[in-house]
Design an enzyme around this catalytic site. Sequence first.
Site, PDB file in Angstrom:
ATOM      1  N   GLY A 142      -8.966  24.741   7.468  1.00 25.51           N
ATOM      2  CA  GLY A 142      -9.778  23.552   7.721  1.00 25.51           C
ATOM      3  C   GLY A 142     -11.183  23.671   7.132  1.00 25.51           C
ATOM      4  CB  ALA A 174      -8.489  24.356  12.774  1.00 22.02           C
ATOM      5  CD  GLU A 190      -6.985  21.268   5.406  1.00 24.97           C
ATOM      6  OE1 GLU A 190      -7.207  21.845   6.490  1.00 24.97           O
ATOM      7  OE2 GLU A 190      -5.950  20.619   5.193  1.00 24.97           O
ATOM      8  CD  GLU A 198      -4.235  25.852   6.300  1.00 20.25           C
ATOM      9  OE1 GLU A 198      -4.068  26.476   5.225  1.00 20.25           O
ATOM     10  OE2 GLU A 198      -5.142  25.020   6.466  1.00 20.25           O
TER      11      GLU A 198
HETATM   12  N1  DAK Z   1     -10.039  30.585  14.591  1.00 23.73           N
HETATM   13  C1  DAK Z   1     -10.507  31.283  15.654  1.00 23.73           C
HETATM   14  N2  DAK Z   1     -11.138  32.470  15.535  1.00 23.73           N
HETATM   15  C2  DAK Z   1     -11.295  32.971  14.299  1.00 23.73           C
HETATM   16  C3  DAK Z   1     -10.827  32.286  13.145  1.00 23.73           C
HETATM   17  C4  DAK Z   1     -10.172  31.037  13.330  1.00 23.73           C
HETATM   18  N3  DAK Z   1      -9.739  30.298  12.307  1.00 23.73           N
HETATM   19  N4  DAK Z   1     -11.120  33.047  12.066  1.00 23.73           N
HETATM   20  C5  DAK Z   1     -11.749  34.131  12.525  1.00 23.73           C
HETATM   21  N5  DAK Z   1     -11.868  34.094  13.866  1.00 23.73           N
HETATM   22  C6  DAK Z   1     -12.483  35.070  14.740  1.00 23.73           C
HETATM   23  C7  DAK Z   1     -11.623  36.316  14.850  1.00 23.73           C
HETATM   24  O1  DAK Z   1     -10.615  36.128  15.820  1.00 23.73           O
HETATM   25  C8  DAK Z   1     -12.665  37.330  15.288  1.00 23.73           C
HETATM   26  O2  DAK Z   1     -12.921  37.137  16.675  1.00 23.73           O
HETATM   27  P1  DAK Z   1     -12.952  38.407  17.701  1.00 23.73           P
HETATM   28  O3  DAK Z   1     -11.642  39.076  17.530  1.00 23.73           O
HETATM   29  O4  DAK Z   1     -14.117  39.226  17.202  1.00 23.73           O
HETATM   30  O5  DAK Z   1     -13.187  37.768  19.022  1.00 23.73           O
HETATM   31  C9  DAK Z   1     -13.907  36.906  14.518  1.00 23.73           C
HETATM   32  O6  DAK Z   1     -13.693  35.546  14.169  1.00 23.73           O
HETATM   33  C10 DAK Z   1     -14.116  37.690  13.229  1.00 23.73           C
HETATM   34  O7  DAK Z   1     -12.915  37.626  12.486  1.00 23.73           O
HETATM   35  P2  DAK Z   1     -12.186  38.934  11.882  1.00 23.73           P
HETATM   36  O8  DAK Z   1     -12.440  40.107  12.729  1.00 23.73           O
HETATM   37  O9  DAK Z   1     -10.779  38.558  11.628  1.00 23.73           O
HETATM   38  O10 DAK Z   1     -12.992  39.101  10.520  1.00 23.73           O
HETATM   39  P3  DAK Z   1     -12.485  39.714   9.154  1.00 23.73           P
HETATM   40  O11 DAK Z   1     -13.703  39.800   8.296  1.00 23.73           O
HETATM   41  O12 DAK Z   1     -11.683  40.948   9.378  1.00 23.73           O
HETATM   42  O13 DAK Z   1     -11.495  38.631   8.560  1.00 23.73           O
HETATM   43  C11 DAK Z   1     -10.831  36.388   7.878  1.00 23.73           C
HETATM   44  C12 DAK Z   1     -12.003  37.392   8.143  1.00 23.73           C
HETATM   45  C13 DAK Z   1     -11.426  35.023   7.605  1.00 23.73           C
HETATM   46  C14 DAK Z   1     -10.012  36.870   6.673  1.00 23.73           C
HETATM   47  C15 DAK Z   1      -9.906  36.385   9.145  1.00 23.73           C
HETATM   48  O14 DAK Z   1     -10.725  36.188  10.301  1.00 23.73           O
HETATM   49  C16 DAK Z   1      -8.877  35.293   9.098  1.00 23.73           C
HETATM   50  O15 DAK Z   1      -7.852  35.437   8.443  1.00 23.73           O
HETATM   51  N6  DAK Z   1      -9.108  34.192   9.857  1.00 23.73           N
HETATM   52  C17 DAK Z   1      -8.144  33.130   9.987  1.00 23.73           C
HETATM   53  C18 DAK Z   1      -8.134  32.257   8.748  1.00 23.73           C
HETATM   54  C19 DAK Z   1      -7.087  31.155   8.869  1.00 23.73           C
HETATM   55  O16 DAK Z   1      -5.891  31.430   9.050  1.00 23.73           O
HETATM   56  N7  DAK Z   1      -7.529  29.883   8.765  1.00 23.73           N
HETATM   57  C20 DAK Z   1      -6.652  28.755   8.898  1.00 23.73           C
HETATM   58  C21 DAK Z   1      -6.583  28.292  10.341  1.00 23.73           C
HETATM   59  S1  DAK Z   1      -5.503  26.882  10.575  1.00 23.73           S
HETATM   60  C22 DAK Z   1      -5.925  19.126  11.090  1.00 23.73           C
HETATM   61  C23 DAK Z   1      -7.180  19.505  10.721  1.00 23.73           C
HETATM   62  C24 DAK Z   1      -7.429  20.833  10.385  1.00 23.73           C
HETATM   63  C25 DAK Z   1      -6.414  21.775  10.461  1.00 23.73           C
HETATM   64  C26 DAK Z   1      -5.142  21.366  10.810  1.00 23.73           C
HETATM   65  C27 DAK Z   1      -4.897  20.034  11.140  1.00 23.73           C
HETATM   66  N8  DAK Z   1      -5.632  17.753  11.411  1.00 23.73           N
HETATM   67  C28 DAK Z   1      -6.711  16.759  11.211  1.00 23.73           C
HETATM   68  C29 DAK Z   1      -4.332  17.347  11.700  1.00 23.73           C
HETATM   69  C30 DAK Z   1      -6.728  23.151  10.115  1.00 23.73           C
HETATM   70  C31 DAK Z   1      -5.957  24.216  10.402  1.00 23.73           C
HETATM   71  C32 DAK Z   1      -6.475  25.563  10.112  1.00 23.73           C
HETATM   72  O17 DAK Z   1      -7.558  25.737   9.576  1.00 23.73           O
END
Ligand code: DAK
Length: 257
Positions: free
Chosen positions: A108, A65, A111, A131
Amino acid sequence: MSFEFIVTEVKGNVGLVRFNRPKALNALSPGLMSEAMDALETFDQDDGVGAMVVTGDQRAFAAGADIKEMANATVVEMGKSTFISSWDRLKRIRKPIIAAVSGFAFGGGCEFAMACDMIVASESAQFGQPEINLGIIPGAGGTQRLTRAIGKALAMEVILNDRRLTAEEAYRFGLVNQVVPKELYLEEALKLAQQIANRAPVAIQTAKEAINAVFDMDLDAGVAYERRLFYSLFATEDQKEGMDAFVNKRKANWKGK
Ligand code: DAK
């Protein structure tokens, strides 16, 4: 259909939805989710489409997400957001959906892929529920679907300790259907979707419904439910056609009725 965050296409009788926020690794913003659901619901209603494929790009299926859009949300805003209802809409799609996953399928993104009916993974795919690093837990079924797919021990590691699964591991543990070279994952997913789309449409949708009932019912109730669905197919023209085609040694011509 014209969209800002996704691209859609019909290939043969398969509807393709491509997430299109490459700079944010296809993070599933509320806007993207609601467009993806609009597209999937439109394909679901379209008699020319028998199955759908959802994909991202080579680098990311979706990295979760959109954290930036969620970061300052209050609990009330989270509850009211269309983002949550989009996930409920995904569960109501009747036709089969195949996720074609390359690169990151995190949070997400993982998921979403698990909420689809099958996953075709590129050898570069990585699955994870990171997460915990954000001080939250999965919220779109991750704790439930991942545990059912790969078992409790490994799901605990993935969700509690950000253990990431390679495509090969995901295949070995039963999360994905196939692992294919990275230049072929979309083609293979489309091929699988096309094969399914060529089959008896009502029976296909009924089979999807029966399999998904496994998550809501105990065995006795599930078997009874399956039996009612089985009988109901004898009210379709496709059942008559399929059995007549077998008896007369010819190819069936499905009507979807
Ligand atoms: N959201 C927003 N931006 C993101 C992102 C994300 N999840 N993942 C990556 N980006 C953005 C980064 O901020 C960066 O943007 P700039 O800084 O260039 O503006 C760009 O994408 C490239 O990312 P990185 O520079 O970080 O790239 P790397 O190759 O170094 O790293 C990575 C890739 C995937 C390991 C890293 O970006 C990362 O750790 N991303 C976050 C992954 C994460 O934590 N995902 C979980 C998010 S929480 C629900 C439904 C769904 C959900 C919850 C509730 N309900 C129905 C109740 C879901 C929640 C989640 O998914």
